[in-house]
Scaffold this active site. Sequence first.
Site, PDB file in Angstrom:
ATOM      1  N   ASP A  29       0.869  -1.174   0.000  1.00  0.00           N
ATOM      2  CA  ASP A  29       0.000   0.000   0.000  1.00  0.00           C
ATOM      3  C   ASP A  29       0.913   1.233   0.000  1.00  0.00           C
ATOM      4  O   ASP A  29       1.861   1.298   0.773  1.00  0.00           O
ATOM      5  CB  ASP A  29      -0.868  -0.023   1.270  1.00  0.00           C
ATOM      6  N   HIS A  98     -10.094  -6.602  -0.788  1.00  0.00           N
ATOM      7  CA  HIS A  98      -8.696  -6.588  -0.352  1.00  0.00           C
ATOM      8  C   HIS A  98      -8.594  -6.719   1.153  1.00  0.00           C
ATOM      9  O   HIS A  98      -9.454  -6.255   1.887  1.00  0.00           O
ATOM     10  CB  HIS A  98      -7.958  -5.335  -0.837  1.00  0.00           C
TER      11      HIS A  98
END
Length: 133
Positions: A29, A98
């Site tokens: 991320d 996710h």
Amino acid sequence: MDCIFCKILNKEIPSYKIYEDEYTYAFLDIANDVDGHTLVIPKKHCTNTLDADSETLHHVIDTVKLISNHYVNVCGYTGVNILSCNGEDSGQSVFHLHYHIFPRIKNDGKFNFPKPNMGSGKFEEIQNKLKIN
Ligand SMILES: [Zn+2]
């Protein structure tokens, strides 16, 4: 479909790949909040845990487990937080399933679980509203 994670899977958008197999893809991320903050996604598009088929969930959780064990057993972390937001009001901002993995070490102060005594404390009422059987 205008899905940023499908674009990452199609390599239209670059990503920092951590792991890939036939069914799943994991990458860093780029929020730059916690070093090692990893996203695990299925290659098959679905919105979130609530609409995913069992096989897809199975593959995603297997990958979450594999990466988490790698972080703890190989990379020097001592624990992980595993989080998934499901629905806009839960904080989901990309509508492709996710799971977040936050690698942790002792006293890193990086991720805060909700504080105690912030709820109503009306456990019987809550149980009656939520129970299935
Ligand atoms: Zn997608």
